[in-house]
Write a protein that holds these residues in place. Structure first.
Motif, short mmCIF file in Angstrom:
data_model
loop_
_atom_site.label_atom_id
_atom_site.label_comp_id
_atom_site.label_asym_id
_atom_site.label_seq_id
_atom_site.Cartn_x
_atom_site.Cartn_y
_atom_site.Cartn_z
N UNK A 156 0.83 -1.21 0.00
CA UNK A 156 0.00 0.00 0.00
C UNK A 156 0.87 1.26 0.00
N UNK A 157 1.97 1.22 0.73
CA UNK A 157 2.88 2.36 0.75
C UNK A 157 3.54 2.53 -0.62
N UNK A 158 3.87 1.42 -1.26
CA UNK A 158 4.43 1.48 -2.60
C UNK A 158 3.41 2.06 -3.59
N UNK A 159 2.15 1.68 -3.45
CA UNK A 159 1.10 2.23 -4.32
C UNK A 159 0.97 3.74 -4.11
N UNK A 160 1.08 4.18 -2.86
CA UNK A 160 1.08 5.62 -2.57
C UNK A 160 2.26 6.27 -3.30
N UNK B 229 10.48 1.44 -0.73
CA UNK B 229 9.91 1.29 0.60
C UNK B 229 10.93 0.60 1.49
N UNK B 230 11.13 1.16 2.68
CA UNK B 230 12.07 0.63 3.66
C UNK B 230 11.31 0.32 4.94
N UNK B 231 11.61 -0.82 5.55
CA UNK B 231 10.98 -1.19 6.82
C UNK B 231 11.69 -0.47 7.95
N UNK B 232 10.93 0.35 8.68
CA UNK B 232 11.44 1.02 9.87
C UNK B 232 10.60 0.59 11.06
N UNK B 233 11.08 0.90 12.25
CA UNK B 233 10.36 0.51 13.45
C UNK B 233 8.93 1.02 13.51
N UNK B 234 8.68 2.18 12.94
CA UNK B 234 7.33 2.76 12.94
C UNK B 234 6.48 2.31 11.78
N UNK B 235 6.97 1.38 10.99
CA UNK B 235 6.23 0.90 9.82
C UNK B 235 6.96 1.23 8.54
N UNK B 236 6.41 0.79 7.41
CA UNK B 236 7.08 1.02 6.13
C UNK B 236 7.19 2.51 5.81
N UNK B 237 8.35 2.90 5.28
CA UNK B 237 8.60 4.29 4.92
C UNK B 237 8.94 4.38 3.45
#
Length: 177
Positions: free
Chosen positions: A138-142, A162-170
């Motif tokens: 979904x983040x990639x679609x954004x 998209x990178x996985x961070x502690x707060x969620x995908x960035x």
């Protein structure tokens, strides 16, 4: 606090690392908020300049306090204005960046202002970390939607990452003028 990155989240540290400003770069931050990212950028500048723009006088005041040392050294300037109305001067920027791209989605004038402020070949880095930890797809679609908007605004947008961070995908998206 004059010039510290105290309070910098993992997301902001990651983004400034991705931005990788050079020591002499002219950097434009759209929506600088409290100036946390600005402090991290200014720590890397030697002869360069960061101009932070935010519509909120309270945010600009906070950014100025946090970065007082950088302002005094001539490495940082903070402006209270919408990006499309900001007095950015005639000298172009090497790089611009924004977290949460609402400022760039307000309309074509905002994006045109950023594009016009960049030197030919200059880059715009867009960072986003949606709340609620949505799935990476979904983040990639954004990111794809943002890339399409940047292309429509006259920039050459690369592929969103998209990178996985502690707060969620960035999300990180780079576009060139």
């Amino acid at each position: 606090m004059g010039g510290t990155a105290r309070g910098a989240s993992e997301r902001i540290r990651w983004a400034v690392g991705e931005l990788a400003p050079g020591p002499g770069d002219r950097v434009l931050e759209v929506g600088c908020g409290h100036g946390v990212a600005a402090a991290l950028v200014c720590e890397r500048l030697e002869g360069g300049l960061l101009v932070g723009v935010d519509r909120s006088p309270a945010m600009i005041a906070a950014a100025g306090r946090r970065n007082a040392r950088h302002v005094a050294a001539g490495r940082a300037v903070f402006l209270t204005a919408a990006i499309e109305d900001a007095p950015l001067g005639d000298e172009p920027f090497d790089v611009a960046f924004a977290f949460h791209v609402a400022a760039l989605r307000r309309g074509p004038r905002a994006l045109a202002a950023v594009r016009g402020a960049l030197r030919p070949g200059g880059t715009l880095h867009v960072f986003e970390q949606p709340p609620g930890r949505p799935p990476a797809d979904q983040v990639l679609a954004l990111g794809e939607r943002i890339a399409a908007a940047l292309r429509a605004g006259g920039l050459t947008a690369g592929e969103p990452r998209v990178t996985a961070l502690g707060g969620g995908p960035a999300l990180h998206l780079v576009a060139r003028r």
